[in-house]
Scaffold this motif. Structure first.
Motif, short mmCIF file in Angstrom:
data_model
loop_
_atom_site.label_atom_id
_atom_site.label_comp_id
_atom_site.label_asym_id
_atom_site.label_seq_id
_atom_site.Cartn_x
_atom_site.Cartn_y
_atom_site.Cartn_z
N HIS A 83 -7.83 8.44 3.13
CA HIS A 83 -8.81 6.93 1.63
C HIS A 83 -10.52 8.37 1.70
N SER B 130 -3.98 8.64 -8.08
CA SER B 130 -6.25 7.94 -7.71
C SER B 130 -7.00 8.76 -7.22
N ASP C 17 -10.33 8.26 -9.07
CA ASP C 17 -11.66 6.81 -8.29
C ASP C 17 -12.01 7.60 -7.48
N THR D 25 -8.88 9.35 -1.71
CA THR D 25 -8.64 8.60 -2.54
C THR D 25 -9.63 7.67 -2.79
N ASN D 26 -10.24 7.30 -2.32
CA ASN D 26 -11.09 6.22 -2.53
C ASN D 26 -10.56 4.56 -2.29
N SER D 27 -9.47 5.35 -2.04
CA SER D 27 -8.11 3.87 -1.56
C SER D 27 -7.38 4.04 -0.21
N ASN E 218 0.49 -1.12 -0.14
CA ASN E 218 0.04 -0.01 -0.17
C ASN E 218 0.83 1.12 -0.18
#
Length: 417
Positions: free
Chosen positions: A197, A25, A28, A200-202, A15
Motif C-alpha cells: 500500500h 498501479s 499513482d 502503490t498508494n492502493s 482487490n
C-alpha cells in the motif's frame, strides 16, 4: 455471519491483483510522481541554461532631483528610461555549459528510470514474499486439519481406554503450535500488504499465476549508463575550467529616453538663449563592444583546471570499475538462477517423496504399527518440503527480476501469466 464472510471474500476478490496490475498501479504512488517532477525540473533547468546565453533586454527607470550646487548644464530633475540589450558574443564557456546542462538532464532521466525500476523490483519482492507466506499458511492449516482429525480419533480411543493422555497432549500441543505459526505468518502477510500500500498508494492483494520472462543477450545497465554520463560530465567540467583562460567578448546597446527640467535662472542673463538651445526631451543610443580578460587571480584558475583533470581521471577509472562490477553482478545472478532451478527440481522430488512417506506412515500410525513420533516427524518433513519448494519457486522469480534490473530492462514489460 455468512453475510459477513461473503462480503469479506468479495472484497478480497475485488482487490486481488496479479503482478502486472500491481506494477501498473505504481503510477499513482507519490514516490513515482515525485521522481517525474524532479525530472521535469531538470529539463526546465536545461532549457534555462540555453536561454541565458541568448541576448537579454533590460529596462532601467531613473528619476533624480538635484538640490544645492549643480554643474552649469546639469538639470535640476530628470526622468529617464533605458532599454539595454546585452549579448554575450564569446566567453569560452557557452558550449560546455549547454552540454553540461543537457548531460545533467540525461543523467537525471536515467537515474529516474533506475529509481522507478528499483521501486518495481521492491514491489516484486513483496509480491512473491506474500505468495510464499500464503502458501506456508496453507500448509500449516492443512497440517492442523490432519492433527485435528487425529485428535478426534485419539479422543475416541482414549475414552475407550486404548490411548494414553500423554499422546493426546502431544497432539494438542502441536495444534497450538501450528496455530501460533499461522498467526505469525498472517502478521507478516499484513506487514507485506502495508508495504504494498505504501508503494502503490492502493489496497491490493497479490494473486497467483504471474511469472517473469527473462530477456537474453542484452545489457543496458542503468548503473553503467549513469557512470558513462558522469565520466562525460567530468570531461566537460575540465573544458569549462579551461575557459577561464579565455577572454569574454560582449556587446551592449543602450537606448535612453530622458525628460530633464533645468533651472534657467542659472544661465541669466542668457537664460532665453539657453532655453532655446537645450533639449529637455532627448533620445540617445549607445553601442558598446567590450572585452574582459582575467590577467591574474593568484593561480586560482590553474588550480581549478588541475582539480578538474584529476576528477576526470577518477571518473574514468570509476567508469571502468562500474562496467566490470556490472559484468560480475550479471554472472553471479545467472549462477544463482541456475542454482534456484536446480533447487526447484530437487524440492519437487523431495515433495513427492515426503508425500508418499507421510501417507504410508499415516496409515501405519492409524493401524498402530508406528508411534506418534514417527507420524509427527513425517508430517513436519512433508510441510518442510512443500515450504522449501514454494520458497525456491518464488525465489527464482525474484532472481530473474534482479537480473533484469541489473541489465536495465523495465520490469513491468517482462511480466507474463
Amino acid at each position: 455471519m455468512k453475510k459477513i464472510l461473503f462480503y469479506t471474500l468479495l472484497s478480497l476478490s475485488l482487490n486481488a491483483s496479479d503482478l502486472k496490475q500491481m506494477l501498473n498501479s505504481l503510477k499513482d504512488s507519490e514516490n513515482i510522481k515525485a521522481l517525474d517532477l524532479n525530472l521535469l525540473a531538470k529539463n526546465e533547468a536545461k532549457d534555462e541554461v540555453f536561454l541565458r546565453y541568448l541576448p537579454s533586454l533590460d529596462l532601467n527607470l531613473n528619476a533624480f532631483n538635484t538640490s544645492k550646487d549643480r554643474l552649469l548644464i546639469e538639470p535640476k530633475n530628470n526622468l529617464s528610461a533605458s532599454f539595454i540589450i546585452n549579448a554575450l558574443l564569446y566567453d569560452g564557456k557557452r558550449s560546455a555549459n549547454i552540454k553540461l546542462a543537457d548531460k545533467n538532464y540525461q543523467l537525471q532521466k536515467i537515474k529516474t528510470e533506475k529509481d522507478k525500476n528499483e521501486v518495481a523490483f521492491n514491489l516484486i519482492k513483496l509480491y512473491y514474499t506474500y505468495l510464499t507466506l500464503e502458501k506456508n499458511i496453507e500448509y500449516q492449516e492443512k497440517n492442523i486439519d490432519y492433527l485435528n482429525a487425529e485428535l478426534n480419533r485419539l479422543n475416541s480411543l482414549k475414552n475407550a481406554g486404548l490411548k494414553s493422555f500423554d499422546e493426546l497432549a502431544i497432539f494438542t500441543a502441536n495444534v497450538s503450535l501450528k496455530k501460533a505459526q499461522v498467526l505469525e505468518y498472517q502478521t507478516k502477510k499484513d506487514e507485506v500488504l502495508r508495504m504494498i500500500h505504501l508503494l502503490t498508494n492502493s489496497t491490493l492483494i497479490p494473486s497467483v499465476d504471474s511469472k517473469i520472462q527473462l530477456l537474453q543477450d542484452t545489457n543496458n545497465s542503468f548503473d553503467v549508463a549513469i557512470s558513462d554520463i558522469q565520466s562525460e560530465l567530468a570531461l566537460l567540467n575540465k573544458e569549462l575550467k579551461k575557459a577561464n583562460f579565455y577572454p569574454s567578448i560582449y556587446l551592449q546597446d543602450n537606448l535612453t529616453f530622458a525628460n530633464s527640467k533645468y533651472d534657467y535662472s542659472t544661465f541669466s542673463p542668457y537664460d532665453s538663449i539657453a532655453k532655446a538651445k537645450i533639449k529637455e526631451k532627448t533620445a540617445k543610443n549607445t553601442i558598446l563592444l567590450g572585452v574582459k580578460f582575467n590577467l591574474f587571480s593568484f593561480f586560482a584558475d590553474k588550480k581549478a583546471l588541475e582539480s578538474a583533470k584529476v576528477q576526470s581521471l577518477a571518473a574514468k577509472l570509476k567508469n571502468n570499475f562500474d562496467k566490470k562490477q556490472n559484468k560480475t553482478n550479471i554472472e553471479n545472478i545467472k549462477a544463482q538462477i541456475n542454482t534456484s532451478k536446480a533447487l526447484i527440481d530437487a524440492n519437487l522430488e523431495r515433495v513427492k517423496a515426503s508425500e508418499l512417506a507421510f501417507e504410508s506412515i499415516r496409515q501405519k500410525y492409524e493401524a498402530g504399527l508406528v508411534s506418534y513420533v514417527e507420524y509427527l516427524n513425517a508430517l513436519e518433513l512433508n510441510e518442510a518440503a512443500n515450504a522449501a519448494l514454494t520458497l525456491s519457486e518464488n525465489d527464482l522469480e525474484i532472481k530473474k527480476a534482479s537480473l533484469l534490473n541489473e541489465i536495465g530492462v523495465v520490469l513491468d514489460e517482462r511480466i507474463v501469466k
